[in-house]
Design a protein around this motif. Structure first.
Motif: not given
Ligand code: UDP
Length: 170
Positions: A81-103
């Motif tokens: 996600q960080a690499a994609l956003e550094a390139m100007g893309s918009f990206c979300r991480v959707a996690s099956s495990i709850q880590v709300p601070q991260l994803a």
């Protein structure tokens, strides 16, 4: 749906950890496709950091080991996600495990909405259950999200009954 093995982010596609030039090369290909208006969901594996199958002599029992593998996929997802956003893309991480601070949590309708807005979605955390692999997660999410095709970028060139890198008769 693009399924990336964890190793796809490592040096020469075979190693441990996240290799920055490889991460950026993978992100750049994904960004290029997304910029054509093609909706992209990515399931990322964790084998470059931890994989149950490779660590059976660790003494760590299966469900804990699988949990570590699923956490590894979240690390890879956040890096991508960080690499994609550094390139100007918009990206979300959707996690099956709850880590709300991260994803954000994986919620099917929310992911579909992101895709409609041409955001790249990385599905991390596998299926959220032990005893599965991220290939299963890719198949599951592809069906749920009505993906038109599944592409698998992995370190073997086909489907084998055992690891062809370890067994010549696979
Ligand atoms: N894993 C799991 N449940 C899942 C997905 C993954 O328990 O739904 C664990 C399992 O231990 C697996 C590890 O996470 O070995 C990493 O996933 P995988 O081996 O599929 O990664 P890849 O081979 O794609 O790098």
């Amino acid at each position: 749906m693009l399924k990336l093995s964890g190793e796809a982010l490592s040096k020469d596609g075979k190693g441990q950890g996240i290799h920055q030039p490889t991460l950026h090369a993978v992100a750049s290909s994904i960004a290029e496709v997304s910029k054509k208006g093609i909706q992209m969901v990515i399931v990322v594996g964790g084998g470059n950091i931890w994989r149950f199958r490779d660590t059976t002599d660790s003494g760590i029992e299966r469900t804990a080991s699988d949990a570590m593998g699923m956490l590894a996929t979240i690390m890879n997802g956040v890096a991508l996600q960080a690499a994609l956003e550094a390139m100007g893309s918009f990206c979300r991480v959707a996690s099956s495990i709850q880590v709300p601070q991260l994803a954000e949590p994986y919620i099917r309708r929310r992911v579909i909405r992101h895709l409609e807005k041409n955001r790249i979605v990385i599905c991390a955390g596998g299926t959220g259950n032990p005893f599965f692999t991220t290939d299963s997660a890719a198949a599951l999410r592809a069906l749920e999200l009505n993906c038109e095709c599944v592409l698998k970028a992995t370190n073997v060139d086909g489907i084998y009954d055992k690891d062809p890198n370890k067994f010549a008769d696979a």
